[in-house]
Design a protein around this motif. Structure first.
Motif, mmCIF file in Angstrom:
data_model
loop_
_atom_site.group_PDB
_atom_site.id
_atom_site.type_symbol
_atom_site.label_atom_id
_atom_site.label_comp_id
_atom_site.label_asym_id
_atom_site.label_seq_id
_atom_site.Cartn_x
_atom_site.Cartn_y
_atom_site.Cartn_z
ATOM 1 N N SER D 151 0.809 -1.225 0.000
ATOM 2 C CA SER D 151 0.000 0.000 0.000
ATOM 3 C C SER D 151 0.840 1.271 0.000
ATOM 4 N N GLY D 152 2.132 1.135 0.249
ATOM 5 C CA GLY D 152 2.946 2.344 0.342
ATOM 6 C C GLY D 152 3.017 2.892 1.758
ATOM 7 N N PHE D 153 2.349 2.232 2.676
ATOM 8 C CA PHE D 153 2.336 2.674 4.072
ATOM 9 C C PHE D 153 3.746 2.920 4.608
ATOM 10 N N PHE D 154 4.643 1.979 4.306
ATOM 11 C CA PHE D 154 5.970 2.082 4.903
ATOM 12 C C PHE D 154 6.756 3.285 4.394
ATOM 13 N N VAL D 155 6.401 3.760 3.211
ATOM 14 C CA VAL D 155 7.088 4.946 2.701
ATOM 15 C C VAL D 155 6.716 6.165 3.543
ATOM 16 N N GLU D 156 5.437 6.335 3.733
ATOM 17 C CA GLU D 156 5.012 7.498 4.540
ATOM 18 C C GLU D 156 5.535 7.384 5.972
ATOM 19 N N TYR D 157 5.445 6.177 6.462
ATOM 20 C CA TYR D 157 5.879 5.894 7.826
ATOM 21 C C TYR D 157 7.365 6.222 8.015
ATOM 22 N N ALA D 158 8.153 6.051 6.942
ATOM 23 C CA ALA D 158 9.606 6.233 7.032
ATOM 24 C C ALA D 158 10.001 7.662 7.363
ATOM 25 N N GLN D 159 9.106 8.592 7.112
ATOM 26 C CA GLN D 159 9.416 9.990 7.449
ATOM 27 C C GLN D 159 9.693 10.159 8.934
ATOM 28 N N PHE D 160 8.984 9.356 9.742
ATOM 29 C CA PHE D 160 9.033 9.560 11.193
ATOM 30 C C PHE D 160 9.671 8.389 11.945
ATOM 31 N N SER D 161 9.872 7.305 11.217
ATOM 32 C CA SER D 161 10.240 6.071 11.932
ATOM 33 C C SER D 161 11.682 6.065 12.405
ATOM 34 N N GLY D 162 12.496 6.948 11.837
ATOM 35 C CA GLY D 162 13.904 6.921 12.193
ATOM 36 C C GLY D 162 14.701 5.992 11.291
ATOM 37 N N GLY D 163 13.996 5.290 10.418
ATOM 38 C CA GLY D 163 14.692 4.364 9.516
ATOM 39 C C GLY D 163 14.569 2.930 9.992
ATOM 40 N N ILE D 164 14.837 2.009 9.084
ATOM 41 C CA ILE D 164 14.560 0.588 9.333
ATOM 42 C C ILE D 164 15.364 0.029 10.508
ATOM 43 N N PHE D 165 16.581 0.525 10.707
ATOM 44 C CA PHE D 165 17.387 -0.012 11.814
ATOM 45 C C PHE D 165 16.871 0.485 13.170
ATOM 46 N N GLU D 318 23.010 5.628 10.108
ATOM 47 C CA GLU D 318 23.981 6.583 9.562
ATOM 48 C C GLU D 318 24.988 5.886 8.654
ATOM 49 N N SER D 319 25.462 4.711 9.099
ATOM 50 C CA SER D 319 26.432 3.960 8.294
ATOM 51 C C SER D 319 25.812 3.537 6.967
ATOM 52 N N LEU D 320 24.560 3.129 7.018
ATOM 53 C CA LEU D 320 23.846 2.782 5.787
ATOM 54 C C LEU D 320 23.936 3.912 4.774
ATOM 55 N N ASN D 321 23.765 5.121 5.256
ATOM 56 C CA ASN D 321 23.701 6.259 4.343
ATOM 57 C C ASN D 321 25.070 6.848 4.000
ATOM 58 N N SER D 322 26.017 6.724 4.914
ATOM 59 C CA SER D 322 27.335 7.308 4.650
ATOM 60 C C SER D 322 28.263 6.323 3.962
ATOM 61 N N GLY D 323 27.939 5.036 4.053
ATOM 62 C CA GLY D 323 28.861 4.051 3.508
ATOM 63 C C GLY D 323 30.133 3.932 4.324
ATOM 64 N N LYS D 324 30.080 4.356 5.573
ATOM 65 C CA LYS D 324 31.283 4.298 6.403
ATOM 66 C C LYS D 324 31.036 3.490 7.673
ATOM 67 N N GLU D 325 32.041 2.772 8.082
ATOM 68 C CA GLU D 325 31.988 2.092 9.360
ATOM 69 C C GLU D 325 32.170 3.143 10.464
ATOM 70 N N ILE D 326 31.495 2.926 11.576
ATOM 71 C CA ILE D 326 31.554 3.893 12.676
ATOM 72 C C ILE D 326 32.166 3.201 13.890
ATOM 73 N N TYR D 327 33.070 3.904 14.567
ATOM 74 C CA TYR D 327 33.841 3.299 15.651
ATOM 75 C C TYR D 327 33.582 3.975 16.984
ATOM 76 N N PHE D 328 33.733 3.196 18.053
ATOM 77 C CA PHE D 328 33.540 3.712 19.408
ATOM 78 C C PHE D 328 34.694 3.224 20.280
#
Lengths: 340, 340, 340, 340
Positions: D151-165, D318-328
């Motif tokens: 239905s496309g629900f998940f697209v609209e929902y993605a605006q607020f969901s913070g992303g799939i992760f 963030e890593s999904l979108n930047s293509g970078k590994e993140i370290y702590f």
């Protein structure tokens, strides 16, 4: 089971109010004083007195089988709705007397507690069958297999249980009548059994492993297995085989959804007792029985079926002991062998 | 594995005749004298000499990985068909040299032994996917998980294996290339790993549990897990997730079809090693390779794919050690990070 | 099945050489000319002539059941080892005549082809039981269920098959004798059945769904189900229930290891026919029979058991039609009901 | 979900009394008037007003994620116990502000509704792991996979969901923290993803299939998969792999215990949504939260973990979108790449 029913009606049946509980057993009274009385439940040790509890509308009979019928009839006479644990009695005639009593009070809801009728999986299977998914249901296989209890409990219990076909397979027989149609007429019955772990059962004409076959008029066949010696836990399962497909229920029993990979292989644990398998069905039963009483709804199945189930169970138990097949005519009336 | 291949070609490949076997290992020579020589197989301890065996038409290279490529190339030069165990090499360049050699003799059949390509279940899944059963394949998950071997074998083995992604996941990577299409181009690669049971692996820049992700150009994603510490046995499994469905292969590993119900639950055992899972695939491989040689049939997959698989495996291994994601352009050429 | 046996001995039994094949059927001759003759196999249309093939050492009888015994006896008389497909005959007496013939030539290997005896899963289960894993085996359940064949084949076949208990459940009965011990003595037998999809079977006194119970002296119980109307495919399964555990074989049938997740749920396919389940068992049978002949090894089970299996199968079939339980004394001799 | 929570507290949480419900949505108000008001529940369209409902002791926040934190903090300030649906917020800082608020009122019970923490299977697995059954837990795999919703629900929902992760895998991350230990410190994070069915998700920097890897200090590895395109239904599953064994939870999802054998094979259906899988966990959550409030019991897990889960989920996104590994670093403080 009485305690469980009490808790289901107390805590998990929003529309019911548990007002009274009866038991003649001191240890059960003690339990009830802790778990029920603080919630406002009056505890009785006299059944007749409990029936006079002000405002009482319905009674759940979950005492020993030998008094089921008497207590159910008393409740009916006192104008209470009745949910009576299975079997109504180990005698066909006594079972019938409950039906007769209920007919005198048609406004009352009187139901035999065949809990599997309220189980989501059995209902799912029934709906699929009913919608034609497997063609014409023709062969029915069902088993009730208890975990081995080495304490000897089942030997003492066998004095009153009516035998393994009446006590265990009564559920499976009721299921066969549900799936094949409540008006199915038994044609012939035969059973065999052994005592593999509890030879003392023989003194009560019982076995710890029994197999029975029941043919119904109209070309339908059911076969049943019951056992008291499962190692892993309770395993009740059912298959309905139709001309175009098969439905199986609980072929692969599970406890939780956890599987363990270990040096000895891959393993899962299963519930040790029937309550682990059917807890939710009992809760549904409590809620639906309550709704039927309050809203004057039709019960999901007829009380007369409970007599048919006892009749078939008793015939299987008799065949087990006589070594003879038992026959019935097209009206379900028993035939003597000579009559063939 | 050499011994197994020998027996497959000797006993289970009707159209092949096993005429010679080579090994530099005295213990393996002793084995071959018992199991192969009586059937008329000549045993060699010098590979070059074996290549001169009269009438020899095809060679199976199943020695240690470090000499795969050299022996394969020698066989090609000697005009023999070659079935070379995976991987061709732990180096992309050396792997490519086998491809180059094979191109000089286009009449020869040269195949890398990706045994899962011959497995009935993987083929069944491929055919279903190929017929559109799951829509567009989009996500691929695959694992190669070995039973824990506490002997320390895997530590010594890690010196030459190329690392867990090249040694174990090479199969999974090859499968991804099969299911996503042999011409899929890798876009980016990243991996992490730990040493949970064999910390000494670190000295060879290896781990005992690794997870890698590979993105392909065109919106396809694969992820891999490899482990050296399974308790129950070998568990290799794969999922192909498409836009309209999912196929899983060996999600529930089995040994025989026996299930045990015991006081501790319900249990099954699974094969301890890959051969228990893939024996029949190896036999099919032997028969199909033989048929391809004898009847000049096209091999079921191209040798160039074996180089792609090594390239991706090596990139995962590098990422594991560098902690950096590695990128490739749309032609599959490696990008430096700065280029992004 | 003859063709399959021929190919197993030709291609998958390294120590055997297939030298001759016999069939009276022109279509089968045509097949043999394509698939066997080029490999040097002589094709016969006269069985006696085939028996005179120079150097012939062993014969596999896989013709129609009605000539099994005659051909087996002729081969024995001609001094050939014999692997005869099950059942030896649909008659106990005729079956016994094969045993009698074999006794006159004790140096010959004469075996009835109960293929499940060679199946890795059944063997695994037997070994576990034999090592005490489930305590004392007490209840045995086994089914042979064929995929629905709407062509009417099974009706015509029923003329000669001996009936569903002799044709299908013969395997299950043989398994019961294997697991309970080859010298188990039958105590009583009863069966019921229906014709759900092929009412014409009644004219040959057969059914398409049958259930039978067999009690053995010594407190052992077996029950069997056979069907000709499975929707999903062949489903043969077995349970051995002991005093301390249960073994099940093929409770969850599989085809390949692929599982499909689809909008309609999660699904797997299963083999349509027995060959899909037992192919490898037939190959093992061919190899072990060959080894027994060549190395004068003891066969894995005795020929006399095949007569016991036919005896029980025939009694079940008789009970199905007479509606009477049949009894045997402690030596296995049949009792008339009056004698009880 | 708000409606479900309301019904759980109204009907299935004996010790709780549902006195008020809030929603700004007219359609939800209409629903509440039918299902809640007759049971004496006051319906509010103003959250602050509801907080002033006489006698109100605890609040369940199950509104849209964007107002979780604000409403939770208001409730804390109004001296109410709070059960807040996950995630507290899609921002680490805002999530932390709920923790900070709760610290000012240490007598209040403030819990984030990680429902899987109350699931019997997850608890069973945890207890087994905790008792040492699998040695040292080392690798954690977990997925949250939703049924395809075209239905496309998940697209609209993605605006607020913070992303799939953050939206899906937050559960899996919380589970990793539970099983690996609440004080596990993240070391590095990387993720990749694709849009296989809903390319419009890219405009909200989201994907419909994502894979992430998280390494924790101390040699622990977790990997996660989330998807919005399952064909068969919801499939959430988890594996905990230890040095001596593995526990899997829901590897084989089920709906009811019914299995269908059909011409197309053997099939089962699975729940379409998370509620079909976790209904009972939500009821347990309601009852345990109520007991904690009434009896001043310790909550089963700390609120601070909810912030850690958001922190890891946001890093994966963030890593999904930047293509970078993140370290702590070893205290969990983020490192810049340059610092390596």
């Amino acid at each position: 089971m009485g305690a469980r029913h009490a808790l289901h009606f107390l805590n998990r049946t929003p529309r019911a109010e548990l007002v009274a509980a009866f038991t003649p057993e001191p240890s059960e009274v003690a339990w009830a004083k802790i778990h029920l009385e603080p919630s406002g439940v009056t505890i009785y040790t006299d059944y007749d007195e409990m029936l006079r509890h002000p405002g009482l509308e319905a009674v759940v009979v979950a005492t020993v089988t030998t008094v089921h019928a008497e207590q159910a009839i008393k409740a009916i006479q006192a104008n209470k709705h009745v949910l009576c644990e299975k079997p109504l009695s180990t005698s066909v005639e006594v079972s019938q007397s409950v039906v007769d009593a209920s007919k005198t009070k048609p406004h009352l809801k009187v139901m035999c507690g065949f809990s599997r009728r309220f189980d989501a999986s059995y209902r799912d299977a029934f709906d699929r069958m009913d919608s034609g998914a497997i063609g014409r249901p023709s062969v029915f296989r069902s088993q009730t297999c208890d975990k081995l209890d080495p304490s000897g409990f089942f030997v003492e219990y066998a004095q009153f249980s009516g035998g393994i076909f009446v006590d265990c397979n009564i559920h499976d027989i009721d299921l066969a009548l549900w799936y094949f149609g409540q008006d199915s007429i038994v044609k012939s019955v035969v059973a065999m059994g052994i005592t593999a772990v509890q030879p003392e059962l023989r003194k009560y004409k019982d076995v710890d492993n029994g197999v029975g076959i029941v043919e119904f008029w109209g070309g339908k066949l059911a076969y049943f297995y019951s056992s008291r010696m499962m190692a892993a836990g309770q395993h009740d399962m059912t298959e309905i085989i139709g001309t175009e497909g098969k439905l199986s229920i609980n072929a692969n029993p599970i406890g939780t959804l956890v599987e363990m990979s270990e040096p000895s292989g891959i393993r899962r644990e299963i519930p040790p007792h029937y309550y682990g398998r059917f807890e939710q069905a009992f809760v549904t039963e409590a809620n639906e029985f309550t709704a039927a009483c309050l809203d004057d709804l039709k019960l999901p199945f007829k009380l007369t079926g409970a007599v048919q189930a006892v009749k078939i169970g008793c015939a299987l138990q008799e065949s087990l002991n006589s070594g003879k097949e038992i026959y019935f005519d097209e009206t379900g009336r028993r035939l003597e062998k000579a009559a063939l």
